[in-house]
Scaffold this active site. Sequence first.
Site, short mmCIF file in Angstrom:
data_model
loop_
_atom_site.label_atom_id
_atom_site.label_comp_id
_atom_site.label_asym_id
_atom_site.label_seq_id
_atom_site.Cartn_x
_atom_site.Cartn_y
_atom_site.Cartn_z
N ASN A 67 8.77 -7.30 3.81
CA ASN A 67 8.70 -6.06 3.05
C ASN A 67 9.97 -5.25 3.34
O ASN A 67 10.48 -5.28 4.44
CB ASN A 67 7.44 -5.28 3.46
CG ASN A 67 7.34 -3.92 2.81
OD1 ASN A 67 6.96 -2.95 3.46
ND2 ASN A 67 7.65 -3.82 1.54
N ARG A 108 8.14 0.54 -3.76
CA ARG A 108 8.50 1.47 -4.82
C ARG A 108 9.01 0.77 -6.08
O ARG A 108 8.80 1.24 -7.20
CB ARG A 108 9.55 2.45 -4.30
CG ARG A 108 9.00 3.48 -3.33
CD ARG A 108 10.10 4.17 -2.56
NE ARG A 108 10.81 3.25 -1.68
CZ ARG A 108 12.01 3.47 -1.17
NH1 ARG A 108 12.66 4.57 -1.49
NH2 ARG A 108 12.58 2.59 -0.36
N PRO A 114 0.84 -1.20 0.00
CA PRO A 114 0.00 0.00 0.00
C PRO A 114 0.87 1.24 0.00
O PRO A 114 1.77 1.37 0.83
CB PRO A 114 -0.79 -0.14 1.31
CG PRO A 114 0.10 -0.94 2.21
CD PRO A 114 0.84 -1.89 1.30
N CYS A 145 3.24 2.89 9.19
CA CYS A 145 3.45 4.18 8.56
C CYS A 145 4.02 5.18 9.56
O CYS A 145 3.46 5.35 10.65
CB CYS A 145 2.15 4.71 7.97
SG CYS A 145 2.32 6.31 7.15
N HIS A 171 7.82 -4.92 7.65
CA HIS A 171 8.79 -4.06 6.98
C HIS A 171 10.07 -4.12 7.80
O HIS A 171 10.09 -3.70 8.96
CB HIS A 171 8.25 -2.63 6.91
CG HIS A 171 9.10 -1.71 6.10
ND1 HIS A 171 8.61 -0.57 5.51
CD2 HIS A 171 10.41 -1.75 5.76
CE1 HIS A 171 9.57 0.05 4.86
NE2 HIS A 171 10.68 -0.64 5.01
N GLN A 202 -6.36 -1.66 3.36
CA GLN A 202 -5.58 -1.29 4.54
C GLN A 202 -6.26 -0.13 5.26
O GLN A 202 -6.54 0.91 4.68
CB GLN A 202 -4.15 -0.88 4.19
CG GLN A 202 -3.33 -0.64 5.47
CD GLN A 202 -1.90 -0.23 5.22
OE1 GLN A 202 -1.65 0.84 4.71
NE2 GLN A 202 -0.96 -1.10 5.60
#
Length: 353
Positions: free
Chosen positions: A207, A231, A13, A96, A167, A66
């Site tokens: 991730n 990305r 996302p 985030c 992540h 999400q």
Amino acid sequence: MDKDQPHRLSVAPMMDWTDRHCRAFHRQLSRRAQLWTEMVTAPAVIHGDRARLLGFDAAEHPVVLQLGGSDPAQLAQAARIGADMGYDAINLNCGCPSDRVQSGCFGAVLMESPNLVADCVAAMIAAQPRPVTVKCRIGVDDQIPEEVLPRFVETVAAAGVRHFVIHARKAWLQGLSPRENREIPPLDHGLVLAMKAAFPALEICLNGGLQRREQVPALLAAGLDGAMFGRAAYHDPCAVLLGADSALWGAPDPVTTPEEAAQAMRPYIARHLAAGGRLHQVTRHMLGLFHGRPGARAWRRLLSQAGGRPGAGLADYDAALAAVAQPRIAAQTPPPAPAEPARPAPVPARDRV
């Protein structure tokens, strides 16, 4: 490991990027990869324009919604709305690092409150039938990831979550911008692998820092359940998604070249334009389609120029595609054979020495 699972390869996302037009484009390259929405806050889902925020085409499946938030009741209501709209899974954002999500007490700051996360996901699970997943960091600020991440995963898993996307970087909530948080904190893929070893019954996906689809088989062989690309999938989608269906699922690939993908998008673009949409709303997500290939610069330039012009349409799109084709034709045309050197004229016998 279930080899049919869509999360073997997923596209992360990404705010302002992975909207429904981006997902429609990515779906031309892969029918099997799991696609994700941008993060949508629970209050926006409850009170906002749901058709605009959550609308998607059935062709986008499998697709994950999400959510952002930290209020269990709000998240439960938003998750129920998402399930009713047909999303395949509902994810809670715990990764985030932006200032906006910190002020709202959600995103990566939730790494500091695993019990609150557990309350949130428990409410989301109870409210609707779709799987609830969590995307998180390995830690934030001065936390020691090797200590906090196992506790976080254990606490949230006890509330019913079976799937985590990790992540593999810390998030620094103070001192780094969101962009810097994607690049500066060092990667620790080994810690994510350790989480899979420590929690073998859970689905753990990695991730962070991944660039090409060819990296995925080694991660799966190491025990992980999937790999998520951010990305790289946006800026060079063919490097991540082209050929993924055959390589990772043993299924036919919908297209085999970027040119085929561009042609496959024409009907979608035509429908969007006919509904009053603008060309740029779709093609801004396609600028990386020919990344590293002859004509890529002309493709980006022509689409960018056309996209900002009222009335731009399929003729502009086709012109950009033709600009890609010309350098390929030139590259494939063999050079002319070198001319044979001229032979000297024979010398008459009388002039021979």
